[in-house]
Write an enzyme that holds these catalytic residues in place. Structure first.
Site, PDB file in Angstrom:
ATOM      1  N   SER A  96      10.600   6.162  15.397  1.00 19.59           N
ATOM      2  CA  SER A  96       9.322   5.766  16.015  1.00 19.59           C
ATOM      3  C   SER A  96       9.605   5.482  17.483  1.00 19.59           C
ATOM      4  O   SER A  96       9.998   4.379  17.842  1.00 19.59           O
ATOM      5  CB  SER A  96       8.783   4.495  15.364  1.00 19.59           C
ATOM      6  OG  SER A  96       8.426   4.751  14.039  1.00 19.59           O
TER       7      SER A  96
ATOM      8  N   GLU B 198       0.826  -1.201   0.000  1.00 18.45           N
ATOM      9  CA  GLU B 198       0.000   0.000   0.000  1.00 18.45           C
ATOM     10  C   GLU B 198       0.868   1.263   0.000  1.00 18.45           C
ATOM     11  O   GLU B 198       1.959   1.289   0.580  1.00 18.45           O
ATOM     12  CB  GLU B 198      -0.937  -0.005   1.211  1.00 18.45           C
ATOM     13  CG  GLU B 198      -1.992  -1.101   1.076  1.00 18.45           C
ATOM     14  CD  GLU B 198      -3.044  -1.065   2.175  1.00 18.45           C
ATOM     15  OE1 GLU B 198      -4.211  -1.306   1.859  1.00 18.45           O
ATOM     16  OE2 GLU B 198      -2.701  -0.808   3.339  1.00 18.45           O
TER      17      GLU B 198
ATOM     18  N   CYS C  70       5.266  -4.185  15.827  1.00 16.32           N
ATOM     19  CA  CYS C  70       4.907  -3.117  16.775  1.00 16.32           C
ATOM     20  C   CYS C  70       3.418  -3.306  17.109  1.00 16.32           C
ATOM     21  O   CYS C  70       2.591  -3.433  16.207  1.00 16.32           O
ATOM     22  CB  CYS C  70       5.152  -1.750  16.149  1.00 16.32           C
ATOM     23  SG  CYS C  70       6.880  -1.518  15.690  1.00 16.32           S
TER      24      CYS C  70
ATOM     25  N   SER D 183      11.587   6.525   8.143  1.00 21.11           N
ATOM     26  CA  SER D 183      11.107   6.343   9.505  1.00 21.11           C
ATOM     27  C   SER D 183      11.560   4.974  10.002  1.00 21.11           C
ATOM     28  O   SER D 183      11.303   3.962   9.353  1.00 21.11           O
ATOM     29  CB  SER D 183       9.580   6.422   9.505  1.00 21.11           C
ATOM     30  OG  SER D 183       9.092   6.137  10.782  1.00 21.11           O
TER      31      SER D 183
ATOM     32  N   GLY E  23       6.566  -1.719   6.333  1.00 24.10           N
ATOM     33  CA  GLY E  23       7.948  -2.187   6.436  1.00 24.10           C
ATOM     34  C   GLY E  23       8.881  -1.263   7.180  1.00 24.10           C
ATOM     35  O   GLY E  23       8.578  -0.099   7.427  1.00 24.10           O
TER      36      GLY E  23
ATOM     37  N   CYS F 225       5.883  -6.714   7.523  1.00 26.28           N
ATOM     38  CA  CYS F 225       6.938  -6.234   8.412  1.00 26.28           C
ATOM     39  C   CYS F 225       7.183  -7.272   9.502  1.00 26.28           C
ATOM     40  O   CYS F 225       6.247  -7.904   9.984  1.00 26.28           O
ATOM     41  CB  CYS F 225       6.507  -4.909   9.055  1.00 26.28           C
ATOM     42  SG  CYS F 225       7.834  -4.114   9.981  1.00 26.28           S
TER      43      CYS F 225
ATOM     44  N   CYS G 223       0.483  -1.259  15.553  1.00 26.36           N
ATOM     45  CA  CYS G 223       0.531  -1.037  14.102  1.00 26.36           C
ATOM     46  C   CYS G 223      -0.128  -2.194  13.365  1.00 26.36           C
ATOM     47  O   CYS G 223       0.204  -3.362  13.582  1.00 26.36           O
ATOM     48  CB  CYS G 223       1.980  -0.885  13.660  1.00 26.36           C
ATOM     49  SG  CYS G 223       2.197  -0.879  11.870  1.00 26.36           S
TER      50      CYS G 223
ATOM     51  N   CYS H 208      -1.925   6.758   9.559  1.00 22.85           N
ATOM     52  CA  CYS H 208      -0.682   6.226  10.096  1.00 22.85           C
ATOM     53  C   CYS H 208      -0.936   4.970  10.938  1.00 22.85           C
ATOM     54  O   CYS H 208      -1.764   4.983  11.847  1.00 22.85           O
ATOM     55  CB  CYS H 208      -0.088   7.326  10.957  1.00 22.85           C
ATOM     56  SG  CYS H 208       1.624   7.130  11.215  1.00 22.85           S
TER      57      CYS H 208
ATOM     58  N   CYS I 265       3.439   8.608   1.014  1.00 21.03           N
ATOM     59  CA  CYS I 265       3.932   7.662   2.025  1.00 21.03           C
ATOM     60  C   CYS I 265       4.108   6.313   1.333  1.00 21.03           C
ATOM     61  O   CYS I 265       3.140   5.728   0.852  1.00 21.03           O
ATOM     62  CB  CYS I 265       2.883   7.590   3.143  1.00 21.03           C
ATOM     63  SG  CYS I 265       3.283   6.379   4.402  1.00 21.03           S
TER      64      CYS I 265
ATOM     65  N   HIS J  78       7.576   6.406  20.688  1.00 22.38           N
ATOM     66  CA  HIS J  78       6.309   5.889  21.251  1.00 22.38           C
ATOM     67  C   HIS J  78       6.304   5.544  22.736  1.00 22.38           C
ATOM     68  O   HIS J  78       5.250   5.174  23.269  1.00 22.38           O
ATOM     69  CB  HIS J  78       5.804   4.672  20.461  1.00 22.38           C
ATOM     70  CG  HIS J  78       5.729   4.899  18.987  1.00 22.38           C
ATOM     71  ND1 HIS J  78       5.132   6.003  18.431  1.00 22.38           N
ATOM     72  CD2 HIS J  78       6.218   4.178  17.932  1.00 22.38           C
ATOM     73  CE1 HIS J  78       5.228   5.950  17.114  1.00 22.38           C
ATOM     74  NE2 HIS J  78       5.896   4.860  16.792  1.00 22.38           N
TER      75      HIS J  78
END
Ligand code: SF4
Length: 376
Positions: A242, A106, A130, A220, A188, A126, A133, A362, A119, A244
């Protein structure tokens, strides 16, 4: 994966989109033996592909007919196929691309008043899992090639009819005026696909083609510490972390790669290895999760952690997806968190969710590709 395309070595069409200038040169040298002429041919091909968006050799009028037909027989300039395109109420566009091996990825186009961001994805799925996500629930299928990474940008330019707009105000070199920024924040972890991402960035930044400046491309990363310094020195684009969480015990759950490279190692590497220019800052992404990482104590701890490191903290209200265990923090809580950070003179914008209605925001991306492997 190294790409070797030559007239001798292949009898079927091969894609030259996303090849480096060196790869193209070695290909062209097979039928233009004089280096000067080969170099001229590379420049011509480069301009047709990356300034005019040509997908066929037929219309490359400054190449002689014989050469065009030779190229056409053996090579192609193909893009990922658009399997699905969804347009959000706010103008965000989400593309589902199908690759040659039928994998799906995507890509999201986010138009804004003063900038428009694309993006892009660097992997199918991936491995990093996380927990906030959606992509993380889809294990890695494979890395993308530079062709597939650059192909996402080219395919969006085709679809939105941007090639002509791009050329209107160009002088001798070119610039994209519609897609102003590229972020590797799709599917990814880009630093786990380092070589192909590096090659793709060099193509995106080439000033005789797509011409994105290093400041307008952002990688990122969840915190692949050994690759951050390398990317900073070799790719030279912007890097976003990232983050968080402000404590290892929380970050271990939200961003499990923290168990391998924890907060101290990550921030230590940023302090020691990243040489920032005058106005530059390290960008940190911080997803706001209700009751998990959004207290005033977290905000104060964050300020202490980043002391002495020129930083910008993007606060991202969590974007929900089916099956997620988290909830978005309330606006009051996000504002209170932001106020503490701002008091310490660190910029801390709250990101406006975009494309939520089409699951393009996101952390919401996920394609239905087959899980084949899950190794780093
Ligand atoms: S946040 Fe990034 S690194 Fe983490 S699982 Fe999602 S795509 Fe992978």
């Amino acid at each position: 994966m190294p790409i070797k395309l030559t007239l001798q070595s292949t009898s079927q069409e091969s894609n030259i989109l996303g090849l480096s200038r060196d790869d193209l040169f070695s290909l062209v040298s097979d039928f233009e033996t004089q280096p000067k002429r080969a170099s001229m041919r590379v420049n011509q091909l480069w301009s047709w592909i990356y300034c005019y968006g040509m997908s066929s050799f037929d219309n490359m009028t400054n190449l002689d007919k014989d050469l065009r037909s030779k190229l056409q027989k053996v090579f192609n300039i193909s893009r990922p196929a658009i399997e699905k395109k969804e347009v959000s109420n706010d103008g965000t566009i989400k593309y589902l691309f199908r690759l040659n091996d039928q994998s799906k990825i995507e890509t999201v186009f986010i138009p804004e008043e003063k900038r428009s961001t694309l993006c892009i994805s660097s992997q199918v799925g991936c491995t990093l899992n996380c927990s906030f996500c959606h992509t993380g629930t889809q294990k890695l299928v494979r890395n993308l090639s530079s062709q597939e990474i650059v192909g996402q940008v080219i395919a969006v330019y085709d679809d939105l009819g941007l090639w002509e707009k791009k050329r209107v105000n160009s002088s001798n070199s070119s610039c994209f005026e519609i897609i102003t920024n590229i972020v590797f924040m799709g599917m990814g972890e880009p630093l786990l696909n380092y070589e192909e991402v590096k090659k793709a960035c060099s193509i995106l930044m080439d000033n005789k083609g797509l011409d994105f400046s290093r400041r307008r491309i952002t990688l990122s990363t969840a915190g692949i510490v050994p690759k951050i310094k390398l990317a900073h020195e070799e790719i030279r684009c912007m890097i976003a972390i990232s983050l968080h969480a402000t404590e290892n015990k929380t970050r271990d759950i939200l961003v499990p790669i923290n168990k391998k490279w924890n907060l101290e190692q990550l921030l230590g590497s940023l302090r020691d290895d990243i040489k920032l220019r005058n106005s530059e800052r390290v960008t940190f992404e911080y997803v706001m999760l209700d009751g998990i990482n959004d207290t005033k104590e977290d905000a104060h701890r964050l300020v202490r952690l980043l002391q002495g490191l020129p930083s910008k903290i993007n606060l991202i209200p969590f974007n929900n997806w089916t099956g997620s265990q988290y909830k978005r923090s309330s606006l009051d809580r996000i504002n209170a968190f932001r106020d503490i950070i701002i008091k310490s003179r660190l910029p801390s914008p709250i990101r406006k969710p975009r494309g939520e209605d089409i699951m393009a925001a996101c952390g919401q991306l996920k394609s239905n590709s087959v899980k084949e492997e899950a190794s780093i």
